[in-house]
Scaffold this motif. Structure first.
Motif, short mmCIF file in Angstrom:
data_model
loop_
_atom_site.label_atom_id
_atom_site.label_comp_id
_atom_site.label_asym_id
_atom_site.label_seq_id
_atom_site.Cartn_x
_atom_site.Cartn_y
_atom_site.Cartn_z
N LEU A 85 -6.37 4.32 -4.90
CA LEU A 85 -6.98 3.00 -5.08
C LEU A 85 -6.24 2.10 -5.71
O LEU A 85 -6.48 0.87 -5.25
N LYS A 86 -5.66 2.30 -6.83
CA LYS A 86 -4.88 1.38 -7.57
C LYS A 86 -3.90 0.71 -6.83
O LYS A 86 -3.46 -0.47 -6.73
N GLN A 87 -2.96 1.52 -5.88
CA GLN A 87 -2.22 1.16 -5.20
C GLN A 87 -2.57 0.05 -4.04
O GLN A 87 -1.96 -1.01 -3.48
N LYS A 88 -3.76 0.58 -3.63
CA LYS A 88 -4.44 -0.43 -2.32
C LYS A 88 -4.87 -1.82 -2.91
O LYS A 88 -4.52 -2.69 -2.30
N ILE A 89 -5.28 -1.76 -4.15
CA ILE A 89 -5.81 -2.95 -4.65
C ILE A 89 -4.51 -3.85 -4.88
O ILE A 89 -4.81 -5.15 -4.67
N ALA A 90 -3.59 -3.26 -5.61
CA ALA A 90 -2.10 -4.18 -5.92
C ALA A 90 -1.58 -4.68 -4.47
O ALA A 90 -1.03 -5.92 -4.19
#
Length: 334
Positions: free
Chosen positions: A268-273
């Motif tokens: 999720l964090k990678q997708k947001i970034a």
């Protein structure tokens, strides 16, 4: 001495006044909900700074945000990928700029929104306007070779999160289905992805906060009306959505993420970034997920082994008894 005191008092007064003005400017932006607009794509004007759409046969234009996010046929795209006649859904930020553009070609109608049937979605895709007026039903050219799948523009930083995003970044590539027909990942025991209609959680809340970007999400798949999204970019533009609009935005964001506790947070964090093209990935991060219980396979009651043995023993004794009676009858005849 008195002059110094008055100078200090003046500086404090100016500081308090500036703080009050900035605070007053931020409060309405965070409280007001973002406006939406729909129509059919016509063109981009003013060097890519304004988008023109057709609404009920009349053209309307909107300024484009410098941080606009574009999706076409549920794939991350750019303004250059939009085609004349595409059905558009625009979300305007607090500066009345088009900050989020979702496009669907004539060959691929818009999917049903949460709480909406496919027939209602098909009907809604042909009538779209900010004020509820019907739009022009002009269709895209039938020979559009890219209708089945847009060519994705190369973007720096997307390669690291391509697995989480679930989309390819090379031109002309076609995304293959995750499994062959007739097979499901759930039945084979593999981790399923966070599909639009069936996420693996009952409640989801997360917050990403940094100097350049702020994102707050609260989602309850069973109660779309309680879903809320707040997004603020570095230029202080804000998107604030709730209900079905927020649910649709969140579904696009979590699409393709693994519905597995161990890998979900990092993905999720990678997708947001990646989706919001954040150069600085260090942020204050909060995540609260209530995962749904996995369904247990139905249990079939089994008879105790003792009962089966007793039945077989009784049947053998009965057969032996019948055989003995027949033998006694023969002896009597003799």
């Amino acid at each position: 001495m008195k002059k110094i005191i008055w100078i200090v008092i003046g500086c404090i007064g100016i500081g308090l006044l500036s703080y009050g003005v900035l605070g007053a400017a931020d409060t309405p932006a965070s409280a007001e909900m973002s406006q939406e607009a729909k129509g059919q794509y016509v063109r981009v004007d003013d060097g890519g700074k304004r988008i023109v759409v057709s609404v009920g046969g009349q053209e309307a234009s909107y300024p484009i945000s410098s941080t606009v996010w574009v999706y076409r046929n549920n794939q991350k795209s750019s303004l250059a990928d939009l085609k004349a006649g595409d059905s558009l859904e625009l979300i305007l930020n607090n500066k009345d700029q088009a900050a989020y553009i979702k496009a669907f070609s004539a060959a691929e109608p818009a999917p049903a929104q949460p709480g909406q049937t496919p027939s209602e979605s098909a009907a809604g895709s042909s009538t779209a306007a900010p004020s509820g007026a019907a739009t022009d039903s002009t269709t895209a050219a039938a020979g559009d070779e890219k209708a089945a799948g847009p060519v994705l523009p190369p973007a720096a930083g997307n390669s690291g999160a391509s697995g989480a995003a679930g989309a390819t970044g090379s031109q002309g590539s076609v995304q293959k289905p995750a499994s062959s027909a007739g097979k499901s990942s759930a039945s084979s025991g593999t981790a399923s992805s966070a599909a639009a209609g069936s996420p693996g959680w009952e409640k989801l809340e997360f917050e990403w906060k940094s100097r350049e970007f702020e994102l707050k999400v609260k989602q309850d798949p069973k109660k779309p009306a309680d879903t809320e999204l707040y997004l603020k970019t570095q230029d202080r533009s804000v998107i604030h959505l709730d209900g079905v609009a927020a649910e649709s935005f969140i579904q696009q964001l979590v699409k393709g993420l693994p519905a597995e506790q161990k890998t979900f947070e990092q993905a999720l964090k990678q997708k947001i970034a990646s989706e919001f093209q954040l150069a600085n990935r260090s942020a204050d991060w909060k995540l609260d997920v209530k995962w749904a219980d996995k369904p247990q396979p139905p249990s079939h009651p089994q008879e105790p082994k003792g009962k089966g043995n007793e039945k077989s023993k009784d049947s053998k004794e009965k057969e032996q008894g019948k055989g003995k009676e027949k033998h006694d009858d023969h002896d009597d005849d003799d």
